[in-house]
Design an enzyme around this catalytic site. Structure first.
Site, PDB file in Angstrom:
ATOM      1  CB  ILE A 177      42.388  16.172  -9.560  1.00  0.00           C
ATOM      2  CG1 ILE A 177      42.981  14.804  -9.907  1.00  0.00           C
ATOM      3  CG2 ILE A 177      40.944  16.296  -9.997  1.00  0.00           C
ATOM      4  CD1 ILE A 177      42.415  13.659  -9.079  1.00  0.00           C
ATOM      5  CG  MET A 225      42.135  12.747 -13.473  1.00  0.00           C
ATOM      6  SD  MET A 225      40.597  11.839 -13.119  1.00  0.00           S
ATOM      7  CE  MET A 225      40.653  11.719 -11.342  1.00  0.00           C
ATOM      8  N   GLY A 255      40.362  13.139 -23.641  1.00  0.00           N
ATOM      9  CA  GLY A 255      39.011  13.259 -23.121  1.00  0.00           C
ATOM     10  C   GLY A 255      38.777  12.327 -21.943  1.00  0.00           C
ATOM     11  CG  PHE A 259      38.657  20.489 -20.785  1.00  0.00           C
ATOM     12  CD1 PHE A 259      38.606  21.684 -21.494  1.00  0.00           C
ATOM     13  CD2 PHE A 259      38.620  19.300 -21.495  1.00  0.00           C
ATOM     14  CE1 PHE A 259      38.504  21.689 -22.882  1.00  0.00           C
ATOM     15  CE2 PHE A 259      38.512  19.293 -22.874  1.00  0.00           C
ATOM     16  CZ  PHE A 259      38.451  20.488 -23.579  1.00  0.00           C
ATOM     17  CB  ILE A 260      42.756  21.477 -14.933  1.00  0.00           C
ATOM     18  CG1 ILE A 260      43.418  20.500 -15.906  1.00  0.00           C
ATOM     19  CG2 ILE A 260      43.018  21.095 -13.482  1.00  0.00           C
ATOM     20  CD1 ILE A 260      42.831  19.101 -15.917  1.00  0.00           C
ATOM     21  CD  GLU A 287      35.345  14.031 -10.528  1.00  0.00           C
ATOM     22  OE1 GLU A 287      35.336  14.957 -11.354  1.00  0.00           O
ATOM     23  OE2 GLU A 287      36.265  13.180 -10.454  1.00  0.00           O
ATOM     24  CD  GLN A 307      -5.453  20.723 -19.508  1.00  0.00           C
ATOM     25  OE1 GLN A 307      -5.444  20.590 -20.718  1.00  0.00           O
ATOM     26  NE2 GLN A 307      -6.417  20.238 -18.732  1.00  0.00           N
ATOM     27  CG  LEU A 316       7.631  27.166 -18.185  1.00  0.00           C
ATOM     28  CD1 LEU A 316       7.861  26.297 -16.961  1.00  0.00           C
ATOM     29  CD2 LEU A 316       6.137  27.351 -18.440  1.00  0.00           C
ATOM     30  N   GLY A 333      11.140  35.399 -23.315  1.00  0.00           N
ATOM     31  CA  GLY A 333      12.317  36.186 -23.694  1.00  0.00           C
ATOM     32  C   GLY A 333      13.218  36.503 -22.528  1.00  0.00           C
TER      33      GLY A 333
END
Length: 383
Positions: free
Chosen positions: A125, A127, A133, A160-161, A246, A283, A341, A344
């Site tokens: 779609i 838009m 934007g 951006f579709i 959506e 902790q 957490l 690296g």
């Protein structure tokens, strides 16, 4: 907290989706990243499993099930695998079919819905535009009546579709009456191969490489009137009416995606040792993981209620906006801590946590940015 959203039928579909992930998606994961696309065999296999047809009536190749929980349970499993597949499948199966089912003529339904349900026709779609934007009312793509009055001439571009690069069908929003503002927007279904329609390059994104995201270009594309979807001038209304689905779908995916990675991070924290003990026993880390689990479960409870409301056709646009922005915020917060957490290793692309962290950033932008969601909620407060 036990979840009360799904029954045995939904869980059976979940099991089928998990089997599909293990059999079809997982073995192709690295290749899809390299190719920056989900290959057609995967689309057709998903279609055979019935994952694309819940909203499509049986006479057009779908299941004809009026229960959004089936869509949601599949979205959860796809999101646990990765965010990109869930996004592409969601646009194809959750976002686009309702436009054709609700607005299409019998001929249009017969022409397009069976291929969408089977995965033979990939749909997107269109838009968003380069200059607009999230401001859908300001779109500049135009469609004007052709000389003989039997069709339309479409000009403009979209960006951006999702599914744009390999889309066979694209629902395109175009301005047909510049004098009427939002009331002058009409929807059209543009088909691959129409002269002047170009599926542009795959965009080079920060994350979600498997999701083919593209620019689309329309230069004097002659679109017959039988490809007009709904009444002229009703496109903006149609989009506003269907955006809640959506957005609740995005919320479902956001929570499931983060939840899967958090579960893996907890296991990592039990196994990874530092200073002679598992890092999860420190902790700070223990308290942090307690907070993250709570955030996920609280967000999940609200999203579950939204899914249930939507399955009953009771979900408001404002509540969908709340679910969308909050789940995206929680998702990104949780994944940021999961990376930390892992230390690296969390910055290495070979680890799922790194890919998930990168992929999730867009969820605060798409389906209406989080800022737009807050604007909608604020307006509802009378502000």
């Amino acid at each position: 907290m036990p979840r009360h959203l799904y029954d045995a039928d939904h869980e059976a579909v979940r099991a089928s989706a998990r089997e599909f992930v293990a059999r079809t998606l997982a073995p192709r994961a690295e290749q899809m990243i390299a190719d920056k696309v989900i290959d057609r065999e995967v689309w057709r296999d998903a279609g055979k499993q019935g994952f694309f047809g819940f909203d499509i009536p049986e006479e057009f190749g779908g299941a004809g099930v009026d229960d959004y929980r089936f869509n949601a349970v599949v979205a959860e499993e796809m999101s646990r695998f990765n965010a990109a597949t869930s996004s592409c499948f969601g646009i194809h199966s959750d976002v686009c079919p309702p436009y054709i089912v609700d607005l299409g003529t019998e001929e249009q339904k017969q022409r397009w819905l069976p291929g969408i349900a089977s995965g033979d026709l990939v749909i997107g779609i269109a838009m968003t535009e380069p200059s607009g934007g999230s401001d859908l009312a300001a779109l500049k793509t135009t469609a004007v009546r052709d000389a003989d009055g039997e069709g339309w001439v479409l000009n403009g571009s979209k960006t951006f579709i999702t599914n744009g690069y390999q889309a066979d069908l694209v629902i395109v929003a175009a301005r047909t009456d510049p004098s009427r503002g939002a009331k002058g927007i009409t929807l059209f279904v543009v088909e691959r191969g129409m002269p002047g329609f170009v599926n542009g390059r795959k965009l080079d994104k920060v994350g979600m490489p498997e999701s083919d995201t593209a620019e689309l270009f329309f230069e004097d594309v002659r679109v017959p009137d039988e490809n007009r979807l709904g009444e002229p001038g009703m496109g903006f209304v149609a989009m506003m009416q269907r955006l809640p689905q959506e957005r609740v779908g995005a919320a479902v995916s956001n929570v499931a995606h983060a939840k899967a990675i958090l579960e893996e991070t907890i296991e990592y924290a039990k196994q990874r040792k530092a200073f002679g003990q598992a890092i999860g026993t420190f902790q700070h880390n223990k308290f942090l993981l307690a907070e993250l689990v709570t955030k996920i479960e609280v967000a999940e409870a609200y999203v579950d209620d939204c899914v249930l409301a939507h399955s009953r056709h009771e979900l408001s646009a404002v509540d969908a906006a709340k679910a969308k922005w909050w789940s995206a915020s929680v998702q990104n917060d949780v994944l940021d801590h999961c990376v930390q957490l892992h230390g690296g290793y969390g910055f290495m692309n070979e680890y799922r946590v790194a890919r998930a962290w990168r992929d999730a950033r867009v969820t605060k932008i798409w389906a209406g940015s989080n800022e737009i969601m807050k604007e909608l909620i604020g307006r509802d407060l009378g502000l």
